[in-house]
Enzyme design. Structure first.
Site, PDB file in Angstrom:
ATOM      1  N   ARG A 154      -2.151   0.529  -7.747  1.00  0.00           N
ATOM      2  CA  ARG A 154      -1.929   1.617  -8.716  1.00  0.00           C
ATOM      3  C   ARG A 154      -0.440   1.798  -8.989  1.00  0.00           C
ATOM      4  NH1 ARG A 154      -5.606   5.847  -5.517  1.00  0.00           N
ATOM      5  NH2 ARG A 154      -4.622   4.675  -3.827  1.00  0.00           N
ATOM      6  N   GLU A 168      -6.022   9.421   2.141  1.00  0.00           N
ATOM      7  CA  GLU A 168      -7.187   9.155   1.281  1.00  0.00           C
ATOM      8  C   GLU A 168      -8.176   8.187   1.945  1.00  0.00           C
ATOM      9  OE1 GLU A 168      -5.729   7.986  -2.593  1.00  0.00           O
ATOM     10  OE2 GLU A 168      -4.441   9.744  -2.679  1.00  0.00           O
ATOM     11  N   TYR A 180     -14.933  -2.909  10.132  1.00  0.00           N
ATOM     12  CA  TYR A 180     -13.576  -2.333  10.062  1.00  0.00           C
ATOM     13  C   TYR A 180     -12.854  -2.548  11.398  1.00  0.00           C
ATOM     14  CZ  TYR A 180      -9.675   0.868   9.735  1.00  0.00           C
ATOM     15  OH  TYR A 180      -8.392   1.385   9.752  1.00  0.00           O
ATOM     16  N   VAL A 219      -3.216  -7.370  -2.716  1.00  0.00           N
ATOM     17  CA  VAL A 219      -2.877  -8.323  -1.647  1.00  0.00           C
ATOM     18  C   VAL A 219      -4.018  -9.283  -1.334  1.00  0.00           C
ATOM     19  CG1 VAL A 219      -1.127  -6.836  -0.567  1.00  0.00           C
ATOM     20  CG2 VAL A 219      -3.506  -6.720   0.242  1.00  0.00           C
ATOM     21  N   GLY A 250       0.827  -1.216   0.000  1.00  0.00           N
ATOM     22  CA  GLY A 250       0.000   0.000   0.000  1.00  0.00           C
ATOM     23  C   GLY A 250       0.850   1.250   0.000  1.00  0.00           C
ATOM     24  N   PRO A 298      -2.427   3.998  14.575  1.00  0.00           N
ATOM     25  CA  PRO A 298      -2.785   5.420  14.558  1.00  0.00           C
ATOM     26  C   PRO A 298      -4.246   5.688  14.898  1.00  0.00           C
ATOM     27  CG  PRO A 298      -1.900   4.651  12.424  1.00  0.00           C
ATOM     28  CD  PRO A 298      -2.263   3.458  13.220  1.00  0.00           C
ATOM     29  N   GLY A 299      -4.476   6.910  15.385  1.00  0.00           N
ATOM     30  CA  GLY A 299      -5.824   7.484  15.423  1.00  0.00           C
ATOM     31  C   GLY A 299      -6.065   8.160  14.085  1.00  0.00           C
ATOM     32  N   SER A 340      -4.538   0.045  14.208  1.00  0.00           N
ATOM     33  CA  SER A 340      -5.354   1.262  14.350  1.00  0.00           C
ATOM     34  C   SER A 340      -5.850   1.364  15.783  1.00  0.00           C
ATOM     35  CB  SER A 340      -6.576   1.172  13.420  1.00  0.00           C
ATOM     36  OG  SER A 340      -7.481   2.217  13.676  1.00  0.00           O
TER      37      SER A 340
HETATM   38  P1  NDP Z   1      -4.868   5.481   1.940  1.00  0.00           P
HETATM   39  O1  NDP Z   1      -6.194   5.204   1.327  1.00  0.00           O
HETATM   40  O2  NDP Z   1      -4.258   6.815   1.707  1.00  0.00           O
HETATM   41  O3  NDP Z   1      -3.827   4.353   1.515  1.00  0.00           O
HETATM   42  C1  NDP Z   1      -4.196   2.991   1.494  1.00  0.00           C
HETATM   43  C2  NDP Z   1      -3.148   2.207   0.734  1.00  0.00           C
HETATM   44  O4  NDP Z   1      -3.500   0.813   0.755  1.00  0.00           O
HETATM   45  C3  NDP Z   1      -3.065   2.635  -0.720  1.00  0.00           C
HETATM   46  O5  NDP Z   1      -1.721   2.709  -1.100  1.00  0.00           O
HETATM   47  C4  NDP Z   1      -3.771   1.509  -1.460  1.00  0.00           C
HETATM   48  O6  NDP Z   1      -3.174   1.346  -2.745  1.00  0.00           O
HETATM   49  C5  NDP Z   1      -3.435   0.322  -0.578  1.00  0.00           C
HETATM   50  N1  NDP Z   1      -4.358  -0.793  -0.784  1.00  0.00           N
HETATM   51  C6  NDP Z   1      -5.688  -0.821  -0.530  1.00  0.00           C
HETATM   52  N2  NDP Z   1      -6.196  -2.005  -0.926  1.00  0.00           N
HETATM   53  C7  NDP Z   1      -5.164  -2.735  -1.429  1.00  0.00           C
HETATM   54  C8  NDP Z   1      -5.049  -4.019  -1.995  1.00  0.00           C
HETATM   55  N3  NDP Z   1      -6.115  -4.826  -2.131  1.00  0.00           N
HETATM   56  N4  NDP Z   1      -3.833  -4.453  -2.416  1.00  0.00           N
HETATM   57  C9  NDP Z   1      -2.733  -3.657  -2.277  1.00  0.00           C
HETATM   58  N5  NDP Z   1      -2.780  -2.421  -1.756  1.00  0.00           N
HETATM   59  C10 NDP Z   1      -3.988  -1.964  -1.332  1.00  0.00           C
HETATM   60  O7  NDP Z   1      -5.076   5.240   3.513  1.00  0.00           O
HETATM   61  P2  NDP Z   1      -4.044   5.221   4.743  1.00  0.00           P
HETATM   62  O8  NDP Z   1      -2.679   5.556   4.309  1.00  0.00           O
HETATM   63  O9  NDP Z   1      -4.671   6.006   5.811  1.00  0.00           O
HETATM   64  O10 NDP Z   1      -4.127   3.678   5.153  1.00  0.00           O
HETATM   65  C11 NDP Z   1      -2.997   2.862   5.369  1.00  0.00           C
HETATM   66  C12 NDP Z   1      -3.249   1.945   6.556  1.00  0.00           C
HETATM   67  O11 NDP Z   1      -3.409   2.733   7.719  1.00  0.00           O
HETATM   68  C13 NDP Z   1      -4.505   1.090   6.461  1.00  0.00           C
HETATM   69  O12 NDP Z   1      -4.209  -0.211   6.923  1.00  0.00           O
HETATM   70  C14 NDP Z   1      -5.479   1.784   7.401  1.00  0.00           C
HETATM   71  O13 NDP Z   1      -6.432   0.885   7.927  1.00  0.00           O
HETATM   72  C15 NDP Z   1      -4.522   2.274   8.460  1.00  0.00           C
HETATM   73  N6  NDP Z   1      -5.000   3.353   9.313  1.00  0.00           N
HETATM   74  C16 NDP Z   1      -5.369   4.563   8.793  1.00  0.00           C
HETATM   75  C17 NDP Z   1      -5.797   5.568   9.633  1.00  0.00           C
HETATM   76  C18 NDP Z   1      -6.253   6.888   9.138  1.00  0.00           C
HETATM   77  O14 NDP Z   1      -6.892   7.646   9.916  1.00  0.00           O
HETATM   78  N7  NDP Z   1      -5.965   7.273   7.902  1.00  0.00           N
HETATM   79  C19 NDP Z   1      -5.829   5.378  11.093  1.00  0.00           C
HETATM   80  C20 NDP Z   1      -5.444   4.059  11.519  1.00  0.00           C
HETATM   81  C21 NDP Z   1      -5.026   3.107  10.656  1.00  0.00           C
HETATM   82  P3  NDP Z   1      -3.950   1.019  -4.110  1.00  0.00           P
HETATM   83  O15 NDP Z   1      -5.330   1.602  -3.996  1.00  0.00           O
HETATM   84  O16 NDP Z   1      -3.087   1.638  -5.162  1.00  0.00           O
HETATM   85  O17 NDP Z   1      -3.949  -0.474  -4.172  1.00  0.00           O
HETATM   86  C1  8X3 Z   2      -8.694   4.500  11.029  1.00  0.00           C
HETATM   87  C2  8X3 Z   2      -9.041   5.421  12.166  1.00  0.00           C
HETATM   88  O1  8X3 Z   2     -10.950   6.035  13.766  1.00  0.00           O
HETATM   89  O2  8X3 Z   2     -11.446   6.006  11.385  1.00  0.00           O
HETATM   90  O3  8X3 Z   2      -8.285   3.251  11.472  1.00  0.00           O
HETATM   91  O4  8X3 Z   2     -11.118   3.944  12.575  1.00  0.00           O
HETATM   92  S1  8X3 Z   2     -10.716   5.333  12.478  1.00  0.00           S
END
Ligand code: NDP
Ligand code: 8X3
Length: 256
Positions: free
Chosen positions: A39, A193, A157, A65, A13, A187-188, A144
């Site tokens: 992507r 995106e 989720y 994945v 990701g 993270p919180g 998370s």
């Molecule tokens: P984004 O949407 O910005 O990034 C998500 C990434 O995951 C992208 O690069 C996307 O790439 C990739 N991804 C999603 N589905 C797939 C797949 N099937 N195969 C390969 N890659 C995949 O979100 P975040 O950066 O916020 O998220 C990253 C992680 O952080 C996640 O696990 C999320 O649950 C966790 N998280 C996020 C929080 C937040 O508040 N933002 C808080 C806590 C945890 P592509 O679409 O190109 O495949």
């Molecule tokens: C992403 C943070 O609070 O939207 O894991 O679940 S929350």
């Protein structure tokens, strides 16, 4: 000498948000990068940027994945010079919708479970044996706060992130007789995106999630990942929970 020179890091990701920020931070620390996401054009642009800025060596691939056979094929076709993975960042993940469970979409559930839980398992199953064999390695799962608490309409989720927490703890137990370390960075609210994906492109709804306070940035999370990966070999950062200063729990956010 940069801290992570000659270390190979696999980030899932890496095309957006936290994964992308981790790629930048590991590049700055001198690491070689294996970057995957669906992507590929974004990964290509990122590697060009990192090559220019840090002379980073990278290998990128479009990988979903969720697809077990594609994950197997990716690892079995890796060029020899990319097979020794020192650090794995299991970051790929997403959320879909905020529905009550009895009104939820089964497709949304499958997507979250297949990505956040099964995808993490497929990648870990492929990478961890090599770490054990070589007697060296660090796995950082991106969990998370939703793996610590459940919030209204977060049902599935939150369940996937509780699963990440359980898998992190289980793997740590399974590897305690090896030098391989298992960490989770939880993270919180981080401005990425994530919410746009959750609300299927509804930008104003997504932006509202981050309004009225200063959310975390993806760099804040990458910082913690780098910290975990750069401790001395006998130090295992088991868990890091990081919140914006205005956040006290999943549901308590001070907005002005
Ligand atoms: P984004 O949407 O910005 O990034 C998500 C990434 O995951 C992208 O690069 C996307 O790439 C990739 N991804 C999603 N589905 C797939 C797949 N099937 N195969 C390969 N890659 C995949 O979100 P975040 O950066 O916020 O998220 C990253 C992680 O952080 C996640 O696990 C999320 O649950 C966790 N998280 C996020 C929080 C937040 O508040 N933002 C808080 C806590 C945890 P592509 O679409 O190109 O495949
Ligand atoms: C992403 C943070 O609070 O939207 O894991 O679940 S929350």
């Amino acid at each position: 000498m940069k801290k992570l020179a000659h270390q190979t890091v696999l980030i899932t990701g890496a095309s957006s948000g936290i994964g992308r920020a981790c790629a930048q931070a590991f590049a700055a620390a001198g690491a070689r990068l294996l970057l995957v996401a669906r992507r590929k054009e974004r990964l290509d642009a990122l590697t060009a940027e990192l090559r220019k800025e840090y002379q980073t060596q990278s290998h990128v691939a479009s990988l979903d994945v969720r697809r077990r056979t594609d994950v197997d094929r990716f690892f079995s076709h890796l060029p020899a010079e990319w097979r020794t993975i020192d650090i794995l960042v299991n970051n790929a993940g997403l959320s879909r919708g905020m529905d009550k469970l009895h009104e939820g979409s089964l497709d949304d559930w499958e997507e979250m479970i297949d990505t956040n839980v099964k995808g993490l398992l497929y990648v870990s199953r492929a990478v961890v044996p090599g770490m054990v064999e070589r007697g060296r390695g660090t796995i950082v799962n991106i969990g998370s706060i939703a793996g610590h608490e459940v919030y209204p309409r977060g049902n599935v989720y939150c369940a996937t992130k509780h699963a990440v927490d359980a898998l992190t703890k289980g793997l740590r137990m399974d590897l305690m007789d090896t030098p391989v370390r298992v960490c989770t960075v939880d993270p919180g609210l981080v401005q990425t995106e994530f919410s746009e994906v959750r609300f299927r492109g509804d930008r104003s709804r997504a932006q509202a999630v981050y309004q009225g306070y200063t959310p975390l940035s993806p760099d804040d999370i990458a910082d913690a990942v780098i910290y975990a990966a750069t401790r001395p070999a006998h130090v295992q950062i088991a868990e890091v929970l990081i919140l914006p200063t205005a956040q006290a729990s999943t549901t308590l956010v001070h907005r002005t």
